[in-house]
Scaffold this active site. Structure first.
Site, PDB file in Angstrom:
ATOM      1  CG  ASP A 140      -1.684  16.348 -22.545  1.00 26.02           C
ATOM      2  OD1 ASP A 140      -1.138  15.227 -22.509  1.00 26.02           O
ATOM      3  OD2 ASP A 140      -2.916  16.494 -22.635  1.00 26.02           O
ATOM      4  CG  PHE A 195      -7.442  16.045 -25.123  1.00 25.41           C
ATOM      5  CD1 PHE A 195      -7.594  15.411 -26.343  1.00 25.41           C
ATOM      6  CD2 PHE A 195      -7.809  15.371 -23.976  1.00 25.41           C
ATOM      7  CE1 PHE A 195      -8.099  14.121 -26.418  1.00 25.41           C
ATOM      8  CE2 PHE A 195      -8.306  14.071 -24.047  1.00 25.41           C
ATOM      9  CZ  PHE A 195      -8.445  13.446 -25.262  1.00 25.41           C
ATOM     10  CB  THR A 196     -12.364  16.232 -24.863  1.00 30.21           C
ATOM     11  OG1 THR A 196     -11.537  15.073 -24.709  1.00 30.21           O
ATOM     12  CG2 THR A 196     -12.755  16.387 -26.323  1.00 30.21           C
ATOM     13  CE  LYS A 228      -4.922   8.869 -25.079  1.00 27.40           C
ATOM     14  NZ  LYS A 228      -5.530   9.670 -24.026  1.00 27.40           N
ATOM     15  CE1 TYR A 237      -4.175   1.827   0.469  1.00 25.69           C
ATOM     16  CE2 TYR A 237      -2.648   3.392   1.462  1.00 25.69           C
ATOM     17  CZ  TYR A 237      -3.887   3.109   0.915  1.00 25.69           C
ATOM     18  OH  TYR A 237      -4.826   4.102   0.799  1.00 25.69           O
ATOM     19  NE  ARG A 240     -12.290  13.664 -30.474  1.00 31.85           N
ATOM     20  CZ  ARG A 240     -11.985  13.316 -29.234  1.00 31.85           C
ATOM     21  NH1 ARG A 240     -10.768  12.990 -28.901  1.00 31.85           N
ATOM     22  NH2 ARG A 240     -12.904  13.301 -28.302  1.00 31.85           N
ATOM     23  CG  PHE A 255     -16.846  13.062 -27.142  1.00 30.27           C
ATOM     24  CD1 PHE A 255     -16.458  14.090 -26.312  1.00 30.27           C
ATOM     25  CD2 PHE A 255     -16.065  11.910 -27.180  1.00 30.27           C
ATOM     26  CE1 PHE A 255     -15.312  13.983 -25.531  1.00 30.27           C
ATOM     27  CE2 PHE A 255     -14.921  11.792 -26.407  1.00 30.27           C
ATOM     28  CZ  PHE A 255     -14.544  12.835 -25.577  1.00 30.27           C
TER      29      PHE A 255
HETATM   30  C1  LIG Z   1      -6.224  10.739 -23.543  1.00 28.70           C
HETATM   31  C2  LIG Z   1      -5.736  12.093 -23.300  1.00 28.70           C
HETATM   32  C3  LIG Z   1      -5.900  12.728 -22.061  1.00 28.70           C
HETATM   33  C4  LIG Z   1      -6.723  12.118 -20.946  1.00 28.70           C
HETATM   34  O1  LIG Z   1      -6.200  10.943 -20.509  1.00 28.70           O
HETATM   35  P1  LIG Z   1      -7.073   9.697 -19.981  1.00 28.70           P
HETATM   36  O2  LIG Z   1      -6.044   8.697 -19.654  1.00 28.70           O
HETATM   37  O3  LIG Z   1      -7.972   9.285 -21.095  1.00 28.70           O
HETATM   38  O4  LIG Z   1      -7.827  10.174 -18.801  1.00 28.70           O
HETATM   39  C5  LIG Z   1      -5.329  13.970 -21.903  1.00 28.70           C
HETATM   40  N1  LIG Z   1      -4.665  14.585 -22.892  1.00 28.70           N
HETATM   41  C6  LIG Z   1      -4.514  14.024 -24.107  1.00 28.70           C
HETATM   42  C7  LIG Z   1      -3.774  14.740 -25.180  1.00 28.70           C
HETATM   43  C8  LIG Z   1      -5.054  12.765 -24.352  1.00 28.70           C
HETATM   44  O5  LIG Z   1      -4.929  12.216 -25.568  1.00 28.70           O
END
Ligand SMILES: *Cc1c(COP(=O)(O)O)cnc(C)c1O
Length: 476
Positions: free
Chosen positions: A215, A124-125, A258, A72, A384, A451
């Site tokens: 990011d 980004f969303t 990613k 933990y 998108r 979306f």
């Molecule tokens: C996917 C993504 C996020 C958010 O990440 P999650 O792991 O889906 O919560 C943030 N910024 C970018 C550019 C992304 O592609």
């Protein structure tokens, strides 16, 4: 001759896929309210919905999973993850989170003050949603070329320094306390920034005491473009380029799903000098994510990420991935399908406005096209465009962004050349009957990030939304 660069790996395990009939897919689409996010994955043949958490792990990563330390507190796996982040990116103050948006939540809640303006290279969303939830305001400072699907400019992820300067002049650096840049800009079609641009932005910001946060979700894919296409960078390794990118920032968040090459995870990380903000975020991670040495990740996931971050720096892997993207892009281009140019770093983006010029943007052409591509061949992409852009918080209207796209996202190390040829054939079939494709009406939507869950139905065949609205107006 293979048209893709041969994969620098071979297959050790397979996962069966199921082909379905068109009649069956029509039923699935009706049940899913024409939103590809609401389909069951079992009903999809080739899944290009997203590259998020859908990649294949290597045998080394699976081996590392077995060594996860699930303590933990003070887990050894956390230390391994931190060592890897330090080695690849140079950040030393690290907070693990369950995924990218967990890191965004912590960052924005602790950094943003109500009324802050945050300029970004497009948006980004989830990032914008967390910024707005914290009381900040988004401003787009990406170069104009990024909003033009036909522009061949190679560095469409670049910041336009005049736009940034205009904001700083207008609001002052008391409200513009930071800017944020994302590599391989998702909403622009996977478009990279150049190192030269980042360096210029950094110099501008340093002079004025403005922070730079990245990011870094797709940083390796951006580094690949710099390595191969930016003069002077071919002699530097991908890892050296990633280190240099990060060196121009004060901190970053990452969705490890990613370029972390894992199925789940994320982190928030800072450079030395940001101890105060780091401490604030770290004291909150325990409220929202988990203890500061696991933050929503299991020990085994942290081990796999430690390996994945090093593996993603392999130029052969990145070159092969890019050649898959170029293959799909090239096949569609040859058939005349309108696309975002140049080919992006993680997906091929179809220009739905040009594909379906007979539809108004409020009839959601990209949403409709994603549904048709699924119906045609069981291939799942995603919208998108006008749906993803959400409503303007002030006017309540659809934002009608210039780019109205269907994203065909290639998962990492998952599909082969023949899968991609099949995808191309499917899209080309839809293109041949594009005149008959109808628009959609949104029948339900959630308040934020609509979306993911919004519901639609096809508009009646005879006339589209504008005419239908005209009728109800004259009746009323
Ligand atoms: C996917 C993504 C996020 C958010 O990440 P999650 O792991 O889906 O919560 C943030 N910024 C970018 C550019 C992304 O592609």
């Amino acid at each position: 001759m293979p048209r893709c660069m041969p994969e620098p790996y071979r297959i050790k395990m397979v996962e069966p896929l199921r082909m379905t009939t068109r009649e069956y897919r029509q039923q699935c689409l009706d049940r899913a309210h024409y939103n590809t996010f609401l389909l069951d994955a079992d009903d999809v043949y080739i899944d290009l919905l997203t590259d998020s958490g859908t990649g294949a792990m290597s045998d080394r990563q699976w081996g590392a999973l077995m060594q996860g330390d699930e303590a933990y507190a003070g887990s050894r796996s956390f230390e391994h993850m931190c060592e890897s982040i330090r080695e690849v990116m140079g950040y030393s103050l690290i907070i693990p989170t369950h995924q990218g948006r967990g890191a965004e939540h912590l960052f924005f809640q602790n950094f943003i003050q109500p009324g802050d303006i945050l300029p970004m290279n497009m948006y980004f969303t989830t990032t914008r949603a967390h910024l707005e939830l914290a009381g900040g305001e988004f401003r787009d400072i990406i170069c104009d070329e990024a909003h033009d699907s036909q522009s061949d400019f190679r560095w469409k992820g670049n910041v336009d320094l005049d736009k940034l300067d205009g904001l700083v002049e207008h609001y002052g650096s008391a409200r513009v306390r930071a800017i944020s840049m994302a590599p391989d800009v998702n909403m622009a079609g996977g478009q990279p920034f150049s190192m030269a641009n980042l360096r210029e932005v950094r110099a501008y910001c340093l002079e004025r005491g403005i922070k730079v946060f990245l990011d870094v979700t797709r940083i390796a894919e951006n580094a690949w473009f710099i390595h191969h296409l930016e003069p002077g960078y071919e002699q530097f390794s991908i890892k050296e380029i990633i280190r240099e990118i990060c060196s121009y920032s004060d901190g970053a968040w990452m969705s490890s799903k990613k370029d972390g090459l894992v199925n789940m995870g994320g982190f928030l990380a800072f450079m030395p000098g940001e101890e105060e903000l780091f401490a604030k975020c770290r004291s909150q991670v325990v409220v929202y994510e988990g203890l500061h040495t696991y933050g929503g990740m299991s020990g085994r996931d942290m081990e796999a990420l430690a390996v994945g971050l090093r593996e993603v720096c392999d130029d052969d892997y990145l070159s092969c991935r890019h050649s898959q993207l170029e293959l799909l892009h090239g096949l569609l281009l040859k058939a005349g399908v309108p696309l975002v140019h140049p080919c992006g770093g993680h997906g091929v983006f179809v220009d739905a406005k040009a594909f379906l010029p007979h539809l108004d943007q409020d009839e959601f052409p990209a949403q409709a096209l994603a549904a048709e591509i699924y119906l045609e061949g069981g291939v799942r992409g995603m919208e998108r465009g006008n749906v993803s852009a959400d409503r303007d918080p002030v006017t309540g209207r659809n934002r009608r962004p210039r780019l109205e796209l269907v994203r065909l996202t290639i998962p990492r190390r998952v599909y082969t050349e023949s899968h991609l040829e099949y995808v191309a054939e499917t899209v080309i079939e839809v293109f041949a009957r594009r005149d008959q494709i109808r628009g959609l009406k949104m029948t339900w939507e959630p308040e934020k990030l609509r979306f993911f869950q919004a519901q639609f139905e096809p508009l009646p065949a005879e006339r589209q939304l504008s005419a239908a609205e005209g009728m109800s107006a004259s009746a009323g």
